[in-house]
Scaffold this motif. Structure first.
Motif, PDB file in Angstrom:
ATOM      1  N   ARG B  59      32.025  38.769  44.140  1.00 43.66           N
ATOM      2  CA  ARG B  59      33.310  39.247  44.926  1.00 43.66           C
ATOM      3  C   ARG B  59      34.220  38.265  45.596  1.00 43.66           C
ATOM      4  O   ARG B  59      35.444  38.352  45.695  1.00 43.66           O
ATOM      5  CB  ARG B  59      32.766  40.288  45.882  1.00 43.66           C
ATOM      6  CG  ARG B  59      32.479  41.433  44.994  1.00 43.66           C
ATOM      7  CD  ARG B  59      31.724  42.464  45.986  1.00 43.66           C
ATOM      8  NE  ARG B  59      32.690  42.990  47.001  1.00 43.66           N
ATOM      9  CZ  ARG B  59      33.569  44.228  46.876  1.00 43.66           C
ATOM     10  NH1 ARG B  59      33.717  44.608  45.792  1.00 43.66           N
ATOM     11  NH2 ARG B  59      34.350  44.300  47.602  1.00 43.66           N
ATOM     12  N   TYR B  62      36.260  36.219  43.305  1.00 39.67           N
ATOM     13  CA  TYR B  62      37.167  37.115  42.710  1.00 39.67           C
ATOM     14  C   TYR B  62      38.258  37.328  43.632  1.00 39.67           C
ATOM     15  O   TYR B  62      39.054  38.167  43.355  1.00 39.67           O
ATOM     16  CB  TYR B  62      36.797  38.083  41.694  1.00 39.67           C
ATOM     17  CG  TYR B  62      37.869  38.763  40.915  1.00 39.67           C
ATOM     18  CD1 TYR B  62      38.608  38.145  39.849  1.00 39.67           C
ATOM     19  CD2 TYR B  62      38.035  40.212  41.196  1.00 39.67           C
ATOM     20  CE1 TYR B  62      39.430  38.742  38.979  1.00 39.67           C
ATOM     21  CE2 TYR B  62      39.214  40.972  40.251  1.00 39.67           C
ATOM     22  CZ  TYR B  62      39.902  40.156  39.436  1.00 39.67           C
ATOM     23  OH  TYR B  62      40.709  40.572  38.507  1.00 39.67           O
ATOM     24  N   GLY B  63      37.863  37.124  44.909  1.00 35.65           N
ATOM     25  CA  GLY B  63      38.959  37.460  45.868  1.00 35.65           C
ATOM     26  C   GLY B  63      38.578  38.844  46.576  1.00 35.65           C
ATOM     27  O   GLY B  63      39.415  39.460  47.050  1.00 35.65           O
ATOM     28  N   LEU B  64      37.715  39.640  46.074  1.00 33.82           N
ATOM     29  CA  LEU B  64      37.340  40.833  46.719  1.00 33.82           C
ATOM     30  C   LEU B  64      36.807  40.945  47.781  1.00 33.82           C
ATOM     31  O   LEU B  64      36.816  41.912  48.500  1.00 33.82           O
ATOM     32  CB  LEU B  64      36.551  41.793  45.530  1.00 33.82           C
ATOM     33  CG  LEU B  64      37.460  42.127  44.449  1.00 33.82           C
ATOM     34  CD1 LEU B  64      36.371  42.951  43.385  1.00 33.82           C
ATOM     35  CD2 LEU B  64      38.443  43.387  44.610  1.00 33.82           C
ATOM     36  N   ARG B  82      41.961  34.558  48.225  1.00 38.55           N
ATOM     37  CA  ARG B  82      42.271  35.464  49.350  1.00 38.55           C
ATOM     38  C   ARG B  82      42.502  36.763  48.887  1.00 38.55           C
ATOM     39  O   ARG B  82      42.072  37.773  49.559  1.00 38.55           O
ATOM     40  CB  ARG B  82      43.158  35.263  50.411  1.00 38.55           C
ATOM     41  CG  ARG B  82      43.330  33.875  50.926  1.00 38.55           C
ATOM     42  CD  ARG B  82      43.884  33.748  52.350  1.00 38.55           C
ATOM     43  NE  ARG B  82      42.882  34.339  53.263  1.00 38.55           N
ATOM     44  CZ  ARG B  82      42.110  34.048  53.896  1.00 38.55           C
ATOM     45  NH1 ARG B  82      41.665  32.757  53.625  1.00 38.55           N
ATOM     46  NH2 ARG B  82      41.383  34.830  54.898  1.00 38.55           N
ATOM     47  N   SER B  83      42.806  37.096  47.332  1.00 37.72           N
ATOM     48  CA  SER B  83      42.852  38.510  46.814  1.00 37.72           C
ATOM     49  C   SER B  83      42.427  38.275  45.373  1.00 37.72           C
ATOM     50  O   SER B  83      42.711  37.089  44.813  1.00 37.72           O
ATOM     51  CB  SER B  83      44.154  38.917  47.103  1.00 37.72           C
ATOM     52  OG  SER B  83      45.133  38.155  46.540  1.00 37.72           O
ATOM     53  N   PRO B  84      42.535  39.213  44.592  1.00 37.43           N
ATOM     54  CA  PRO B  84      42.220  39.198  43.035  1.00 37.43           C
ATOM     55  C   PRO B  84      43.324  38.428  42.457  1.00 37.43           C
ATOM     56  O   PRO B  84      43.349  37.880  41.656  1.00 37.43           O
ATOM     57  CB  PRO B  84      42.167  40.689  42.948  1.00 37.43           C
ATOM     58  CG  PRO B  84      41.548  41.303  44.071  1.00 37.43           C
ATOM     59  CD  PRO B  84      42.053  40.583  45.045  1.00 37.43           C
ATOM     60  N   ARG B  85      44.619  38.879  43.136  1.00 41.93           N
ATOM     61  CA  ARG B  85      45.642  38.084  42.410  1.00 41.93           C
ATOM     62  C   ARG B  85      45.612  36.684  42.521  1.00 41.93           C
ATOM     63  O   ARG B  85      46.000  36.000  41.681  1.00 41.93           O
ATOM     64  CB  ARG B  85      46.961  38.428  43.623  1.00 41.93           C
ATOM     65  CG  ARG B  85      48.268  38.080  42.929  1.00 41.93           C
ATOM     66  CD  ARG B  85      49.408  38.943  43.884  1.00 41.93           C
ATOM     67  NE  ARG B  85      49.604  40.051  43.495  1.00 41.93           N
ATOM     68  CZ  ARG B  85      50.650  40.262  42.492  1.00 41.93           C
ATOM     69  NH1 ARG B  85      51.084  39.159  41.849  1.00 41.93           N
ATOM     70  NH2 ARG B  85      50.714  41.680  42.318  1.00 41.93           N
ATOM     71  N   ILE B  88      43.071  35.823  39.578  1.00 36.49           N
ATOM     72  CA  ILE B  88      43.623  35.858  38.384  1.00 36.49           C
ATOM     73  C   ILE B  88      44.569  34.764  38.233  1.00 36.49           C
ATOM     74  O   ILE B  88      44.601  33.892  37.186  1.00 36.49           O
ATOM     75  CB  ILE B  88      44.233  36.961  38.193  1.00 36.49           C
ATOM     76  CG1 ILE B  88      43.444  38.456  38.287  1.00 36.49           C
ATOM     77  CG2 ILE B  88      45.090  37.021  36.945  1.00 36.49           C
ATOM     78  CD1 ILE B  88      44.160  39.571  38.589  1.00 36.49           C
ATOM     79  N   LEU B 113      48.247  46.786  33.758  1.00 33.91           N
ATOM     80  CA  LEU B 113      48.217  46.943  35.238  1.00 33.91           C
ATOM     81  C   LEU B 113      48.114  45.600  36.148  1.00 33.91           C
ATOM     82  O   LEU B 113      47.486  44.983  35.935  1.00 33.91           O
ATOM     83  CB  LEU B 113      46.910  47.773  35.536  1.00 33.91           C
ATOM     84  CG  LEU B 113      47.185  48.618  36.848  1.00 33.91           C
ATOM     85  CD1 LEU B 113      48.324  49.583  36.845  1.00 33.91           C
ATOM     86  CD2 LEU B 113      45.794  49.529  37.039  1.00 33.91           C
ATOM     87  N   GLY B 114      49.223  45.634  36.848  1.00 33.45           N
ATOM     88  CA  GLY B 114      49.251  44.642  38.192  1.00 33.45           C
ATOM     89  C   GLY B 114      49.853  43.364  37.547  1.00 33.45           C
ATOM     90  O   GLY B 114      50.136  42.493  38.122  1.00 33.45           O
ATOM     91  N   THR B 116      52.766  43.598  35.120  1.00 35.51           N
ATOM     92  CA  THR B 116      53.649  44.131  34.345  1.00 35.51           C
ATOM     93  C   THR B 116      54.808  42.929  34.892  1.00 35.51           C
ATOM     94  O   THR B 116      54.964  42.866  36.045  1.00 35.51           O
ATOM     95  CB  THR B 116      54.127  45.318  34.725  1.00 35.51           C
ATOM     96  OG1 THR B 116      53.916  45.412  35.918  1.00 35.51           O
ATOM     97  CG2 THR B 116      53.155  46.275  34.034  1.00 35.51           C
ATOM     98  N   ARG B 166      44.841  38.136  30.683  1.00 40.64           N
ATOM     99  CA  ARG B 166      45.614  37.115  31.573  1.00 40.64           C
ATOM    100  C   ARG B 166      45.178  35.735  31.585  1.00 40.64           C
ATOM    101  O   ARG B 166      45.182  35.084  32.527  1.00 40.64           O
ATOM    102  CB  ARG B 166      44.762  37.786  33.116  1.00 40.64           C
ATOM    103  CG  ARG B 166      45.556  39.107  33.666  1.00 40.64           C
ATOM    104  CD  ARG B 166      44.848  39.969  34.319  1.00 40.64           C
ATOM    105  NE  ARG B 166      45.150  41.407  33.972  1.00 40.64           N
ATOM    106  CZ  ARG B 166      45.305  42.361  34.771  1.00 40.64           C
ATOM    107  NH1 ARG B 166      44.909  42.218  35.928  1.00 40.64           N
ATOM    108  NH2 ARG B 166      45.553  43.509  34.170  1.00 40.64           N
TER     109      ARG B 166
END
Ligand SMILES: Nc1ncnc2c1ncn2[C@@H]1O[C@H](COP(=O)(O)OP(=O)(O)OP(=O)(O)O)[C@@H](O)[C@H]1O
Ligand SMILES: [Mg+2]
Lengths: 300, 508
Positions: B59, B62-64, B82-85, B88, B113-114, B116, B166
Motif C-alpha cells: 500500500r 502504491y500510495g494508498l 503520495r497517492s495512487p495517481r 500509476i 476509470l481515473g 480518461t 496504464r
C-alpha cells in the motif's frame, strides 16, 4: 379539452422545480452523499434570488445569485460530510435549518416584518406556436430540454460523470484508480446545490414573482423521495416529478369542481404526497442504493 | 515456465528499490525499516505470517498509505509517492487483496476509470482499448460485461488489465490466488510468466509456499514488520521458507489417517434452496455424514456451497428436502435449535459471526449466554473464568477484555473455533476455515478439525482450497451448479481431476 390542456400546462409548471431538485439531489447521491440540505438550499435560492432581483432590478442577477447560493450550500455540505466526515443526516438537516433561518432572518432585515412582500416583474411566459400547453417559463424549457438530458449525458458519458458514479459506488476503487475522491464529491455536491437553488428560485423569479414564508413547502423532501423512486436515474426521476406534479395539478382542479366540495380539501392536498408514498412503496423495494451511500471516505 | 533466474543482470537499475520504509499505525510498527529490491523482469514473492506487514508495504508502494520514513526508487529514479495517481505515473500497478472495482460499471468503464482524457468518455474507444490490451497480453475479458456479473477470476483479470492498460512496468498482486480455483491459478501463472518474459516485474504475495516455489524468482520474507531475509527461489525450499516466516521449524503434519467412520450423524436428502437473488442455488443435494469422518464439499465459489452451509446452520430456508441431525430437522429451523441439536458451525463470514465491539470473553460465550446467568443477570465471574480457560486451551493471543475487532484474522478464527468446539458438537459445519490465515494458524485450525474427527464428530468441511481438502478430507463431494457433481475418496483424489469436476467438465 381546455381542462386537459390546462392540466398539462400546470403539470409541466409544477414539475419544474422538482426536476431541478431531483437532478441536483441525484448528483449528490450518485457521489455517495445524501444531501438533506436540499430543502434549505431551495429555500435560500428562492429568497436570495428574489432579494437580489428586487434590489438590482435584474432577473439575471437574481438567478445568478441563486446559483451562487446553491454552490455555497453544496460546498458547505461537502465540507461537513466529506472533509470533516460528519454524519450526513445531521449535516444535511443542519444546513436546511441554517439556510431557512438565514433566509427568514434576512427577510426581516431587508423587507421588515411586512406580511406582504413587494412583487417583482417576473419572467414572462413563452408561447411558441401559440399552444396553450406549451405556454411556459424559460426555466421550464431549460429544465426539460437542457438540465434533464444534459444531466443524464454528463453522468453517463463524461469523465466527470464516470468519476462521480465511481466515488459513490466504491470510493476505494476510485481512489486506487487515481481519482481525487474528495474533489469529485465537492464538485457533485456543488453542481447539485446550484440546481436545487435554481429550482427554488423558479418560484420567486418565475411562478409567483414574490417571496412568502414557507414557499418551498416540503418540495425538497419530495425530491429526496423522487430520487429513490427514480432509482438514481435521471429519466425515471423526471417521470416521478411529472407524476407528482400531475396529481398536484389535478387535486387543485378537483377542489373547484362541483360535487367535490364534500371532500375535505386537506385530503385532496395530501393526495400527491400519498401518491409518492404509494409509488415508493411499490417501486422502492429491493432498490440498489449507491454502494458508498452515507459513508464518508477515509484512506486507511 | 522459464527457469527462475537467481540474480538480476548486473549494472541495470532495479525496477523497485525501497529503502528503510517505516509505517506506524498508532503504537504498532507495521513496517519497520523494510528494504525491498525487485529486479527488472523478476517475479518477486513477498511472504510472511498474517500481520507481517506485506499488504502495508504494498500500500505504501502504491500510495494508498503514506510511509512515515523511507524512500522508493523506480528504475533507478527517486519517486515521491503520495497517492495512487503518483504510483500509476511511476509505472506501478496494483491488484489489491480486496478488489478495487466498481460493480455496476462495465469492464471498459472500470479500465478507463481515473485516466480518461477529455471531458467526454468515448465508450467505443474504451472498449477497443480493452480488447487491444487484452489481446496483446493474452488476458481475456469482455469489455461490455458488467463487473458485478463476473466471477472472481474474471474480476481479477479486469484488475490486471486495468494496471496493464496504464503501461505499468511493475505489477503488484496481493494474494491473487486466495480466491481462485486451480485452473484459474494455472491461467494466472501463465499470464504472469508471459508478462515476465516481456520484461515486467511482478510482486506476488501468497501464503501458499507451493505457488511461491513454482512461480517466483526471488523471495523476501517479512516477519513482524521487518525483513527476515531475501533469497533466490532456486536456492531454497518450502521448509526453509516456512522457518524464515515463523522463526522456527514448522511441522508439516502427514495426512492424518481416517477411516473409522461410524453411524450417520447428518443425513441430507433432496435438499434444495434459493440463493441471494431468489434463484435456485442448491438442487436436490443428498449425502450422509458419519461420525468420525471429514467430508469436504469442494466447488468454485457460487455453486451452492455457501447456501448449503447456511441451510445447515439455520441461517437460510430450504425450499425442499430435509437435513436431519439425530432427531432434529435442520432445514427451516432457527439457529438456536440447530445448536442445541449438537451442530456446531464456523461460518464463512468470520466478521459477521463475532461481535467486533464486544470483548473476547463475551464472544466466547455468545452462543450459550443462558448457561452463564445468575437469575436474569450475566455472571461476569464465570464468563471470565470460562474465557481464561478457552484462551489457554486454544492459545488465543488476546486477553478476555480485548475487543474482538482489534484481533488478527487468525485469532478471530480461534475465538470462533473455541466457542464452537468447547461444546463438543456431534456435527461440525465449517466453511472456508483457513481463508486468509497464515501457515501457522492454518495448521492449528486444521489440527483442531482432525482432533474433532478423531473424537468422533462428523465434520463437514466446505472449502475452496483444494490443498486443504486434499490434506484433510476422508471423502470429497463436488458441488457444481447446486448439484452434487460427484464424490471422490479423499486418499485417492488428485488435484487435476477435482479441478475438472469443479469446472463441471467431468463426471465422477
Ligand atoms: N489501517 C490500519 N490501521 C491500523 N492497523 C493496521 C492498518 N492496516 C494494517 N494494520 C496493522 O498492521 C499490521 C500489518 O498488516 P498487513 O495488512 O500489512 O499484514 P499482512 O502481512 O498483509 O497480513 P495478511 O497475510 O493477513 O494479509 C497488522 O498488525 C495490522 O493489524
Ligand atoms: Mg495482506
Amino acid at each position: 379539452m381546455t381542462f386537459l390542456i390546462d392540466l398539462v400546462a400546470a403539470t409541466l409548471r409544477n414539475a419544474t422545480p422538482l426536476v431541478y431538485g431531483t437532478v441536483g439531489e441525484t448528483y449528490a447521491e450518485r457521489a455517495g452523499v445524501l444531501n438533506l440540505g436540499i430543502e434549505g438550499t431551495m429555500y435560500a435560492g428562492a429568497f436570495f434570488g428574489f432579494a437580489a432581483a428586487h434590489a438590482s432590478g435584474s432577473l439575471t442577477v437574481g438567478l445568478l445569485t441563486a446559483v451562487a447560493v446553491g454552490l455555497a450550500a453544496g460546498a458547505l455540505m461537502a465540507f461537513l460530510s466529506v472533509t470533516v466526515g460528519t454524519n450526513q443526516h445531521v449535516a444535511g438537516i443542519g444546513i436546511t435549518l441554517l439556510l431557512v433561518g438565514v433566509s427568514e432572518f434576512s427577510n426581516r432585515l431587508v423587507f421588515g416584518g411586512a406580511g406582504t412582500l413587494p412583487k417583482i416583474e417576473s419572467y414572462a411566459l413563452l408561447s411558441p406556436f401559440g399552444l396553450r400547453a406549451l405556454s411556459q417559463y424559460a426555466l421550464t424549457y431549460v429544465a426539460f430540454l437542457a438540465v434533464a438530458p444534459l444531466g443524464w449525458w454528463v453522468l453517463a458519458r463524461t469523465s466527470l460523470g464516470l468519476n462521480i458514479r465511481a466515488v459513490g459506488e466504491n470510493p476505494e476503487a476510485a481512489d486506487a484508480a487515481g481519482i481525487d475522491v474528495a474533489r469529485t464529491r465537492y464538485l457533485a455536491l456543488m453542481i447539485g446545490g446550484a440546481l436545487m437553488a435554481i429550482g427554488g428560485a423558479f418560484f420567486t423569479l418565475a411562478a409567483l414573482g414574490s417571496f412568502t414564508l414557507g414557499i418551498i413547502a416540503g418540495r425538497g423532501w419530495v425530491c429526496i423521495a423522487l430520487v429513490i423512486f427514480g432509482r438514481w436515474r435521471i429519466g425515471r426521476g423526471v417521470l416521478g416529478a411529472l407524476l407528482f406534479a400531475a396529481v398536484y395539478a389535478l387535486q387543485l382542479r378537483l377542489r373547484i369542481l362541483p360535487g367535490w366540495d364534500a371532500v375535505p380539501f386537506e385530503l385532496l392536498l395530501a393526495l400527491p404526497y400519498l401518491v409518492v408514498i404509494a409509488a415508493l412503496a411499490l417501486s422502492g423495494r429491493n432498490v440498489d442504493y449507491p454502494g458508498a451511500y452515507l459513508k464518508p471516505y477515509r484512506r486507511a | 515456465m522459464t527457469r527462475p533466474r537467481a540474480d538480476p543482470p548486473a549494472g541495470t537499475a532495479h525496477a523497485i528499490e525501497a529503502r528503510g520504509i517505516v509505517k506506524r499505525y498508532g503504537d504498532l510498527l507495521a513496517n519497520d525499516h523494510v528494504d525491498l529490491t525487485v529486479a527488472r523482469g523478476d517475479i518477486h514473492a513477498l511472504l510472511g505470517e498474517n500481520g507481517a506487514g506485506k499488504t502495508t508495504l504494498m500500500r505504501v508502494l502504491y500510495g494508498l498509505a503514506v510511509a512515515d520514513a523511507g524512500t522508493v526508487a523506480v528504475d533507478g529514479r527517486r519517486v515521491e509517492i503520495r497517492s495512487p495517481r503518483d504510483a500509476i505515473a511511476a509505472g506501478i500497478g496494483m491488484v489489491t487483496q480486496h478488489f478495487s472495482l466498481v460493480g455496476p460499471m462495465s469492464v471498459a468503464e472500470n479500465v478507463v476509470l481515473g485516466h480518461t482524457d477529455g471531458f467526454r468518455v468515448d465508450h467505443a474507444a474504451a472498449r477497443r482499448r480493452v480488447t487491444e490490451v487484452s489481446e496483446r497480453f493474452g488476458v481475456p475479458a469482455d469489455p461490455a460485461a458488467i463487473v458485478a456479473d463476473l466471477s472472481v477470476g474474471q474480476r481479477q483479470r479486469v484488475e490486471i488489465l486495468k494496471a496493464l492498460s496504464r503501461d505499468c512496468r511493475v505489477l503488484v498482486l496481493d494474494e491473487p490466488t486466495a480466491v481462485l480455483v486451480p485452473q484459474e491459478v494455472d491461467a494466472l501463472f501463465a499470464t504472469l510468466d508471459r508478462l515476465r518474459s516481456g520484461g515486467m516485474s511482478v510482486v506476488f504475495i501468497s501464503h501458499k509456499l507451493r505457488e511461491v516455489m513454482a512461480l517466483t524468482d526471488r523471495v523476501t520474507v517479512l516477519r513482524g514488520g521487518r525483513v527476515a531475509g531475501t533469497v533466490a527461489t532456486a536456492a531454497t525450499d518450502e521448509d526453509a521458507l516456512a522457518e524464515m516466516m515463523v522463526g522456527r521449524a514448522a511441522l508439516r503434519p502427514a495426512r492424518p489417517a481416517g477411516g473409522r467412520a461410524g453411524a450417520p450423524v447428518l443425513i441430507v436428502r433432496g435438499l434444495s434452496a434459493a440463493g441471494r437473488h431468489g434463484l435456485p442455488a442448491l438442487r436436490e443435494v443428498s449425502f450422509e455424514l458419519r461420525a468420525g469422518e471429514i467430508v469436504a464439499v469442494a466447488g468454485v465459489s457460487g455453486n451452492g456451497q455457501t447456501e448449503l452451509g447456511e441451510v445447515l446452520s439455520g441461517m437460510r430456508r430450504a425450499t425442499a428436502g430435509s437435513a436431519r441431525a439425530g432427531d432434529t430437522e435442520l432445514a427451516d429451523t432457527p439457529p438456536d435449535v440447530v445448536m442445541r441439536a449438537g451442530v456446531g458451525r464456523i461460518p464463512e463470514d468470520r466478521d459477521a459471526s463475532v461481535v467486533g465491539e464486544f470483548s473476547v470473553a463475551y464472544n466466547l460465550v455468545l452462543e450459550q449466554l443462558n448457561d452463564f446467568r445468575r437469575g436474569t443477570v450475566l455472571d461476569e465471574r464465570r464468563i471470565r473464568a470460562r474465557a481464561q480457560e478457552l484462551i489457554e486451551r486454544f492459545s488465543i493471543k488476546a486477553g478476555p477484555d480485548d475487543r474482538v475487532a482489534t484481533l488478527s484474522g487468525g485469532n478471530v478464527q480461534k475465538v470462533l473455533l473455541a466457542r464452537v468446539l468447547a461444546r463438543d458438537p456431534q456435527v461440525l459445519v465449517v466453511a472456508q476455515p483457513t481463508r486468509g490465515l497464515d501457515v501457522g494458524a492454518t495448521q492449528y485450525v486444521r489440527s483442531q478439525l482432525v482432533a474433532q474427527r478423531d473424537r468422533g464428530a462428523g465434520v463437514l468441511l466446505i472449502s475452496e482450497d483444494l490443498d486443504e481438502i486434499l490434506a484433510l478430507a476422508d471423502r470429497i463431494l463436488v458441488l457444481y451448479e447446486g448439484r452434487v457433481a460427484g464424490e471422490v475418496d479423499g486418499a485417492a483424489a488428485d488435484r487435476q481431476r477435482l479441478g475438472l469436476m469443479m469446472a463441471g467438465r467431468a463426471a465422477a
